[in-house]
Design a protein around this motif. Structure first.
Motif, PDB file in Angstrom:
ATOM      1  N   LYS A   1       0.654  -1.121   0.088  1.00 39.88           N
ATOM      2  CA  LYS A   1       0.013  -0.076   0.158  1.00 39.88           C
ATOM      3  C   LYS A   1       0.919   1.306   0.075  1.00 39.88           C
ATOM      4  O   LYS A   1       0.447   2.304  -0.658  1.00 39.88           O
ATOM      5  N   ASP A   2       1.897   1.370   0.635  1.00 36.93           N
ATOM      6  CA  ASP A   2       2.726   2.426   0.921  1.00 36.93           C
ATOM      7  C   ASP A   2       3.638   2.448  -0.241  1.00 36.93           C
ATOM      8  O   ASP A   2       3.858   3.697  -0.917  1.00 36.93           O
ATOM      9  N   GLN A   3       4.139   1.502  -0.975  1.00 37.74           N
ATOM     10  CA  GLN A   3       4.490   1.646  -2.290  1.00 37.74           C
ATOM     11  C   GLN A   3       3.646   2.082  -3.319  1.00 37.74           C
ATOM     12  O   GLN A   3       3.926   2.859  -4.163  1.00 37.74           O
ATOM     13  N   ALA A   4       2.514   1.570  -3.354  1.00 39.20           N
ATOM     14  CA  ALA A   4       1.542   2.121  -4.411  1.00 39.20           C
ATOM     15  C   ALA A   4       1.148   3.509  -4.200  1.00 39.20           C
ATOM     16  O   ALA A   4       1.144   4.271  -5.262  1.00 39.20           O
ATOM     17  N   MET A   5       1.144   4.036  -2.866  1.00 43.67           N
ATOM     18  CA  MET A   5       0.733   5.308  -2.605  1.00 43.67           C
ATOM     19  C   MET A   5       1.923   6.226  -2.980  1.00 43.67           C
ATOM     20  O   MET A   5       1.752   7.495  -3.707  1.00 43.67           O
ATOM     21  N   ALA A   6       3.040   5.665  -2.813  1.00 43.63           N
ATOM     22  CA  ALA A   6       4.328   6.721  -3.201  1.00 43.63           C
ATOM     23  C   ALA A   6       4.342   6.698  -4.901  1.00 43.63           C
ATOM     24  O   ALA A   6       4.626   7.828  -5.130  1.00 43.63           O
ATOM     25  N   ALA A   7       4.228   5.472  -5.462  1.00 46.30           N
ATOM     26  CA  ALA A   7       3.999   5.464  -6.870  1.00 46.30           C
ATOM     27  C   ALA A   7       3.063   6.412  -7.520  1.00 46.30           C
ATOM     28  O   ALA A   7       3.261   7.305  -8.268  1.00 46.30           O
ATOM     29  N   LEU A   8       1.875   6.566  -6.627  1.00 45.68           N
ATOM     30  CA  LEU A   8       0.901   7.337  -6.971  1.00 45.68           C
ATOM     31  C   LEU A   8       1.192   8.706  -6.988  1.00 45.68           C
ATOM     32  O   LEU A   8       0.814   9.627  -7.785  1.00 45.68           O
ATOM     33  N   ARG A   9       1.835   9.010  -5.674  1.00 47.07           N
ATOM     34  CA  ARG A   9       2.048  10.493  -5.465  1.00 47.07           C
ATOM     35  C   ARG A   9       3.166  11.052  -6.494  1.00 47.07           C
ATOM     36  O   ARG A   9       3.004  11.967  -6.997  1.00 47.07           O
ATOM     37  N   GLU A  10       4.216  10.047  -6.857  1.00 49.58           N
ATOM     38  CA  GLU A  10       4.965  10.637  -7.983  1.00 49.58           C
ATOM     39  C   GLU A  10       4.481  10.664  -9.318  1.00 49.58           C
ATOM     40  O   GLU A  10       4.559  11.715  -9.898  1.00 49.58           O
ATOM     41  N   GLN A  11       3.331  10.059  -9.560  1.00 51.84           N
ATOM     42  CA  GLN A  11       2.639  10.054 -10.939  1.00 51.84           C
ATOM     43  C   GLN A  11       1.884  11.498 -10.804  1.00 51.84           C
ATOM     44  O   GLN A  11       1.831  12.238 -11.528  1.00 51.84           O
ATOM     45  N   VAL A  12       1.276  11.523  -9.766  1.00 49.91           N
ATOM     46  CA  VAL A  12       0.430  12.839  -9.415  1.00 49.91           C
ATOM     47  C   VAL A  12       1.289  14.039  -9.520  1.00 49.91           C
ATOM     48  O   VAL A  12       0.848  15.123 -10.069  1.00 49.91           O
ATOM     49  N   ALA A  13       2.548  13.972  -8.725  1.00 52.39           N
ATOM     50  CA  ALA A  13       3.363  15.041  -8.996  1.00 52.39           C
ATOM     51  C   ALA A  13       3.914  15.285 -10.325  1.00 52.39           C
ATOM     52  O   ALA A  13       3.901  16.563 -10.898  1.00 52.39           O
ATOM     53  N   SER A  14       4.276  14.104 -11.033  1.00 45.92           N
ATOM     54  CA  SER A  14       4.799  14.705 -12.397  1.00 45.92           C
ATOM     55  C   SER A  14       3.417  15.090 -13.446  1.00 45.92           C
ATOM     56  O   SER A  14       3.892  16.035 -14.038  1.00 45.92           O
ATOM     57  N   LEU A  15       2.251  14.775 -13.163  1.00 46.01           N
ATOM     58  CA  LEU A  15       1.173  15.010 -13.717  1.00 46.01           C
ATOM     59  C   LEU A  15       0.915  16.503 -13.412  1.00 46.01           C
ATOM     60  O   LEU A  15       0.740  17.309 -14.268  1.00 46.01           O
ATOM     61  N   SER A  16       0.950  16.740 -12.344  1.00 42.50           N
ATOM     62  CA  SER A  16       0.617  18.159 -11.865  1.00 42.50           C
ATOM     63  C   SER A  16       1.647  19.173 -12.266  1.00 42.50           C
ATOM     64  O   SER A  16       1.192  20.337 -12.497  1.00 42.50           O
ATOM     65  N   VAL A  17       3.078  18.643 -12.281  1.00 41.08           N
ATOM     66  CA  VAL A  17       3.714  19.469 -12.660  1.00 41.08           C
ATOM     67  C   VAL A  17       3.782  19.830 -14.276  1.00 41.08           C
ATOM     68  O   VAL A  17       3.920  21.140 -14.816  1.00 41.08           O
ATOM     69  N   MET A  18       3.341  18.867 -15.036  1.00 41.89           N
ATOM     70  CA  MET A  18       3.125  19.024 -16.355  1.00 41.89           C
ATOM     71  C   MET A  18       1.690  19.800 -16.557  1.00 41.89           C
ATOM     72  O   MET A  18       1.792  20.796 -17.538  1.00 41.89           O
TER      73      MET A  18
ATOM     74  N   ASN B   1       6.096  18.817  -3.869  1.00 48.06           N
ATOM     75  CA  ASN B   1       6.530  18.520  -2.366  1.00 48.06           C
ATOM     76  C   ASN B   1       5.490  19.101  -1.624  1.00 48.06           C
ATOM     77  O   ASN B   1       5.020  18.452  -0.674  1.00 48.06           O
ATOM     78  N   ASP B   2       5.543  20.360  -1.761  1.00 42.91           N
ATOM     79  CA  ASP B   2       4.677  21.268  -0.946  1.00 42.91           C
ATOM     80  C   ASP B   2       3.149  20.839  -0.675  1.00 42.91           C
ATOM     81  O   ASP B   2       2.322  20.523   0.032  1.00 42.91           O
ATOM     82  N   TYR B   3       2.879  20.598  -2.001  1.00 48.95           N
ATOM     83  CA  TYR B   3       1.324  20.181  -2.406  1.00 48.95           C
ATOM     84  C   TYR B   3       1.131  18.925  -2.012  1.00 48.95           C
ATOM     85  O   TYR B   3      -0.032  18.727  -1.403  1.00 48.95           O
ATOM     86  N   ILE B   4       1.909  17.858  -1.985  1.00 45.27           N
ATOM     87  CA  ILE B   4       1.705  16.690  -1.501  1.00 45.27           C
ATOM     88  C   ILE B   4       1.976  16.438  -0.190  1.00 45.27           C
ATOM     89  O   ILE B   4       0.877  15.927   0.536  1.00 45.27           O
TER      90      ILE B   4
END
Length: 172
Positions: free
Chosen positions: A125-142, A162-165
């Motif tokens: 779950k933690d790994q999935a959340m971390a992967a999801l955060r990374e994807q959300v972060a990169s999508l958010s940046v884009m 990072n601040d947003y997350i």
């Protein structure tokens, strides 16, 4: 006449000398019987009596010993039965103890596997959340870079994500 005298003399009775002779002969006969017949016969009878008494004593002794051995065998049989019952009870107790131990170990193993599965699920779950955060972060940046159309440096973008997350994680 002579024949009559002979008959009369023979039938006429005993004289004192005849009685004494016959008495002496009878006593001699008794002495001979005692020495040659009665003594050995009594010896044989005494031997027979002793032999029979010995046989009776031996039979009584054998009976006593047989009775003693029978009692010993009964006691040994009783002890063997008691020992068998003790062994059976011991085996039952040991079986119950082993059964209890196996059940306890199975429950402990079950709990361990359950806890291990929970930890594994939590890790996944933690790994999935971390992967999801990374994807959300990169999508958010884009999306943010396209929406703002302003160029931010990579460091600024990462700081903003990072601040947003962090804010999104705190709100949960």
């Amino acid at each position: 006449m002579l024949s009559n005298a002979f008959v009369l003399g023979a039938g006429g009775g005993f004289t004192g000398g005849d009685i004494i002779v016959q008495l002496v002969l009878f006593l001699v006969l008794l002495a001979l019987l005692k020495k040659f017949a009665w003594g050995p016969l009594m010896g044989i009878m005494q031997e027979r009596e002793n032999h029979i008494a010995g046989e009776i004593d031996a039979a009584e002794k054998s009976r006593t010993e047989a009775s003693k051995y029978l009692e010993e065998q009964r006691e040994l049989l009783k002890e063997a039965r008691q020992e068998a019952l003790t062994l059976i009870e011991s085996a039952k107790k040991q079986g119950d103890d082993q059964r209890s131990q196996i059940i306890l170990e199975a429950r402990q193993e079950s709990e361990r596997l359950k806890e291990s599965a929970k930890r594994e699920i939590e890790t996944q779950k933690d790994q999935a959340m971390a992967a999801l955060r990374e994807q959300v972060a990169s999508l958010s940046v884009m999306i943010a870079s396209k929406v703002i159309e302003k160029e931010l440096s990579v460091e600024d973008q990462e700081q903003l994500i990072n601040d947003y997350i962090k804010e999104a994680g705190d709100q949960r």
